[in-house]
Enzyme design. Structure first.
Site, PDB file in Angstrom:
ATOM      1  N   SER A 102      -3.874   8.893   2.124  1.00  0.00           N
ATOM      2  CA  SER A 102      -3.975   7.556   2.459  1.00  0.00           C
ATOM      3  C   SER A 102      -3.688   6.479   1.313  1.00  0.00           C
ATOM      4  O   SER A 102      -2.535   6.488   0.628  1.00  0.00           O
ATOM      5  CB  SER A 102      -5.062   7.485   3.157  1.00  0.00           C
ATOM      6  N   ASP A 241      -0.288   0.854   3.730  1.00  0.00           N
ATOM      7  CA  ASP A 241      -0.797   1.872   2.655  1.00  0.00           C
ATOM      8  C   ASP A 241       0.137   3.125   2.705  1.00  0.00           C
ATOM      9  O   ASP A 241       1.260   3.144   3.418  1.00  0.00           O
ATOM     10  CB  ASP A 241      -2.425   2.113   2.988  1.00  0.00           C
ATOM     11  N   ASP A 243      -0.028   6.179   3.712  1.00  0.00           N
ATOM     12  CA  ASP A 243       0.478   6.985   4.714  1.00  0.00           C
ATOM     13  C   ASP A 243       0.558   6.057   6.064  1.00  0.00           C
ATOM     14  O   ASP A 243       0.917   6.792   7.380  1.00  0.00           O
ATOM     15  CB  ASP A 243      -0.681   7.783   5.065  1.00  0.00           C
TER      16      ASP A 243
END
Length: 445
Positions: A102, A241, A243
């Protein structure tokens, strides 16, 4: 109480090369997951990843483990986390796996799973996978081994899905938008979605090289986006972000627009259009200003534990359709099954286009309380700082001083040895002073 050994609040995560993010562990994880998930007829697993260099290694390890268990892997290549959830549903796969950490730096990575319906795996299934990992790997007969293939049109499928969440009668043709993809998984998706809906798009953070994901770009660091919005005289900026499950925005004046404000805009627009069902779910970290603004609109508000999986659980418990974390995870259950940055951003753009209002003006109905969040690192295994009497005493003093005009929240990170200290109140200077007092107490333990 869950007794999971490897799975944290958002799958399995760590530094690449250190347990558990090693090729041998991930291979066995693939095998164990395959054994547990092989319950239906399709025997196929969707595997997506972000743009970290370690993604190649880890997807190969997963593929080998799944094949040994008799399941086939369908690779999407770099793809936002919510896209993998969507593709898992549309392909009727046994599960989806995302290789991503992430918003973390490139040297971290992680593995998280989606169930057949595109939601996160229940704790019981994760525990079953962990139990399977205690066994020796056994390979199915050669004729039953899994195969691997690529979904060549994965990006196009998700682009069309995202566009379908924006009303046909509206257009973005009057908007100049700077989009920051964090050198991550949305780099080839988000700019195309916005352009195809008519926007004038300036893209930054769209040149991933395997090691620059989240590096001074994206939802966790919007300084580059703020500067570019001002330099281009753009109407707004949108940051994702690494992901793509988070979204943070920037208005035309360069002000950061957080997840709480994004949910407020979407909930208010839903109320105006008559399709808001129930209320909105935030977290313990959600700003008091959000709660008060929703209350003024007559929209119920509930707080869940921190973590998008807990927001989703609370939404399902109450039968509500909107939930968010201030960090930018926004879940819209009438459109998606998980946090989806692009889709959430499009709903804000819908409100802008439909009402002919700027992002700045849409935010004006909600006053954010000054809030300080400090992350204090501690030595793992050295005891719980939150149980120390000195920390408890200082926290109690601050809570007494704030009364009902502020909040204090101390909690452990679910993924790192960090204590998160949050103080919120009406006076910024007082909030800062109180946060430092508590932080100093935690550090002194």
């Amino acid at each position: 109480m869950s007794n999971r050994k490897y799975f944290g609040t958002d799958g399995i995560r760590g530094r690449v090369g250190d347990a558990p993010i090693t090729p041998d562990f991930v291979l066995k994880l693939g095998w164990a997951a395959g054994k547990v998930l092989a319950r239906h007829g399709s025997r196929k697993i969707i595997i997506g990843k972000d743009t970290r260099i370690s993604g190649y290694m880890l997807e190969s390890a997963l593929e080998a483990g799944l094949a040994a268990a008799g399941l086939s892997a369908l690779f999407t290549g770099p793809m936002p986390t919510p896209a993998v959830a969507y593709l898992t549903r549309t392909f009727r796969a046994e599960a989806g796996i995302v290789i991503s950490a992430s918003h973390n730096p490139f040297y971290d990575n992680g593995i998280k799973f989606f169930s057949i319906d595109g939601t996160k795996l229940p704790d019981a299934v994760e525990e079953a996978i962990e139990a399977e990992m205690e066994k020796e790997i056994s390979c199915v007969d050669s004729a039953e081994l899994g195969k691997a293939s690529r979904i060549v049109d994965a990006a196009g499928r998700y682009i069309e899905f995202c566009k379908a969440t924006f009303p046909n009668e509206l257009s973005l043709s009057e908007l100049k938008i700077v989009v920051d993809c964090a050198n991550g998984a949305t780099y080839h998706i988000a700019p195309n979605v916005l352009r195809e809906l008519g926007a004038n798009v300036i893209a930054i953070g769209c040149e991933p090289n395997g090691v620059n994901i989240n590096a001074e770009v994206g939802a966790t660091d919007v300084r580059a986006l703020q500067a570019r919005v001002l330099a281009e005289k753009a109407d707004l900026g949108i940051a994702f972000d690494g992901d793509g499950d988070r979204v943070i925005m920037v208005d035309h004046e360069g002000n950061k627009v957080y997840g709480d404000q994004i949910m407020y805009i979407i909930a208010r627009e839903g109320l105006r259009q008559g399709h808001l069902r129930g209320g909105a779910v935030g977290t313990l970290m959600s700003n008091m200003g959000l709660e008060l603004a929703l209350k003024q609109l007559g929209i119920p508000f509930a707080r869940a534990k921190v973590g998008d999986r807990y927001v989703l659980e609370k939404m399902q418990e109450k039968g509500w359709r909107i939930g968010a974390e201030n960090s930018g995870h926004v879940i819209l259950l009438d459109k998606t099954t998980t946090g989806a940055g692009i889709v959430a951003g499009l709903q804000v753009l819908t409100a802008m286009a439909r009402n002919h209002m700027s992002l700045h003006d849409l935010c004006s109905g909600m006053k954010m309380f000054p809030q300080i969040l400090v992350n204090v690192r501690y030595t793992a295994g050295s005891g719980d700082p939150l149980e120390h009497e000195s920390v408890k005493a200082v926290t109690a003093e601050v809570e007494a001083a704030l009364g009902n005009r502020g909040r204090v929240l101390l909690r452990k990170s679910g993924t790192e040895p960090l204590i998160r200290v949050m103080v919120e109140g009406e006076d910024a200077a007082q909030v800062t002073e109180f946060a430092h007092r508590i932080t100093d107490a935690v550090k002194a333990v």
